[in-house]
Enzyme design. Structure first.
Site, PDB file in Angstrom:
ATOM      1  N   CYS A  97       0.805  -1.220   0.000  1.00  0.00           N
ATOM      2  CA  CYS A  97       0.000   0.000   0.000  1.00  0.00           C
ATOM      3  C   CYS A  97       0.840   1.272   0.000  1.00  0.00           C
ATOM      4  O   CYS A  97       0.320   2.363  -0.286  1.00  0.00           O
ATOM      5  CB  CYS A  97      -0.949   0.003   1.201  1.00  0.00           C
ATOM      6  SG  CYS A  97      -2.011  -1.452   1.284  1.00  0.00           S
ATOM      7  N   HIS A 128      -3.438   7.175   2.752  1.00  0.00           N
ATOM      8  CA  HIS A 128      -3.823   5.882   2.198  1.00  0.00           C
ATOM      9  C   HIS A 128      -5.183   5.499   2.761  1.00  0.00           C
ATOM     10  O   HIS A 128      -5.419   5.572   3.970  1.00  0.00           O
ATOM     11  CB  HIS A 128      -2.774   4.822   2.565  1.00  0.00           C
ATOM     12  CG  HIS A 128      -3.230   3.416   2.344  1.00  0.00           C
ATOM     13  ND1 HIS A 128      -3.841   3.015   1.176  1.00  0.00           N
ATOM     14  CD2 HIS A 128      -3.190   2.313   3.139  1.00  0.00           C
ATOM     15  CE1 HIS A 128      -4.148   1.727   1.269  1.00  0.00           C
ATOM     16  NE2 HIS A 128      -3.770   1.286   2.448  1.00  0.00           N
ATOM     17  N   ASN A 181     -10.202  -0.472   0.196  1.00  0.00           N
ATOM     18  CA  ASN A 181      -8.740  -0.416   0.204  1.00  0.00           C
ATOM     19  C   ASN A 181      -8.237  -0.947  -1.133  1.00  0.00           C
ATOM     20  O   ASN A 181      -8.379  -2.126  -1.443  1.00  0.00           O
ATOM     21  CB  ASN A 181      -8.199  -1.262   1.363  1.00  0.00           C
ATOM     22  CG  ASN A 181      -6.683  -1.196   1.487  1.00  0.00           C
ATOM     23  OD1 ASN A 181      -5.986  -0.763   0.568  1.00  0.00           O
ATOM     24  ND2 ASN A 181      -6.162  -1.627   2.621  1.00  0.00           N
TER      25      ASN A 181
END
Length: 315
Positions: free
Chosen positions: A113, A241, A271
């Site tokens: 990520c 994020h 996500n």
């Protein structure tokens, strides 16, 4: 070292939307439980699309917005953990589909990520040594192919998508001042490789990853601000994020960031790992919330474990 700025962004997501109500038919969960704990209401999953097609669409949009032609691109990096093939890389497929010059270094980068931030810093270094001063940085994931549908704690989290940014390197521009870190851990967040004897599905210790994130984000932000000799008030926008709405809310409260200076789209996309940050940047540019001169503090965290932050300006 000469710095980079963002000239244009683009994004692409699959047409199929998977709502929390849809997941109620697949696993033992419900909309209220998912929304209250994560902030996620929907996510997009590929049906006819591929990882490559998403990356190509996002990259073309970014190039168009930047007014940059493929023959001006000096390097291309795709941050991902879910490319269609290990070899050729997703970036090499972009070289072919976009018609980038054959002397363009193109490669994939795996920092989960945090991948887009790692890729931005790497691109800054590459462009300083390149005769062509525009770079293409893409974060793209097709996480739906590695979801463990037997794990109701993780299958609700992930979506597919791609975001891209065209950056320019120019003498006299400040560096993005990236702060990056890693700590090897193969238990908290894991995606086994092919032919390892394990299923190539995401496994995560959610509570422990949450704790890691709420510690890593403030530390990154403080380091980036210190490196840039700035305060929260000097930053025009904050991009996090999009892993969990509660993680973002904790950071916002800690630094007293006003609502007009941050953004959440996790309710729509879930996500999306390396695609998360560039998806936000693209939406912000489309909405006019960031533009020429905007100073944006970007921070991410993910498997590895990895974390990072940077101060990115728009050209």
């Amino acid at each position: 070292m000469n710095g980079i700025k963002i000239r244009g962004t683009g994004r692409a997501v699959p047409e199929k939307v998977v709502t929390n109500r849809d997941l109620e038919q697949i696993v033992e969960t419900n909309d209220e439980w998912i929304t209250s704990r994560t902030g996620i209401q929907r996510r997009h999953h590929c049906i006819g699309e591929t990882h490559t097609s998403l990356c190509v669409s996002a990259a073309k949009a970014a190039l168009d917005r930047a007014g940059v032609s493929p023959d001006q691109v000096g390097a291309c990096i795709v941050a991902t953990v879910t490319a269609d093939t290990l070899v050729p890389s997703a970036a090499c497929m972009l070289q072919r589909e976009l018609g980038l010059p054959t002397d363009t270094p193109c490669f994939d980068l795996n920092a989960a990520c945090t991948g887009f931030l790692y890729a931005l810093h790497t691109m800054e270094c590459l462009l300083n040594a390149s005769p062509r001063k525009f770079g293409l940085v893409v974060g793209g994931e097709q996480l739906s192919r590695v979801i463990n549908w037997d794990d109701r704690g993780t299958c609700i989290l992930f979506g597919d998508g791609a975001g891209a940014a065209v950056v320019e390197c120019r003498e006299g521009w400040p560096s993005i001042g990236a702060v990056l870190g890693s700590q090897g851990d193969n238990e908290l967040l894991r995606l086994p490789g092919i032919e390892t004897g394990e299923r190539s599905l995401i496994a995560m210790e959610g509570t422990k990853v949450f704790k890691f994130a709420v510690e890593a984000i403030p530390r990154c932000m403080e380091q980036v601000l210190a490196k840039a000799h700035m305060t929260v008030e000097d930053v025009d926008f904050f991009v996090f994020h999009q892993a969990n709405a509660r993680i973002i809310d904790l950071a916002v409260r800690k630094f007293r960031i006003p609502p007009e200076k941050y953004y959440k789209n996790i309710h729509e996309y879930g996500n999306t790992s390396a695609a998360s940050i560039p998806l936000v940047l693209s939406e912000l540019q489309d909405q006019g919330k960031v533009g020429p001169g905007s100073r944006t503090l970007v921070v991410g965290f993910g498997g590895g474990l990895t974390w990072g932050g940077a101060l990115i300006e728009f050209a």
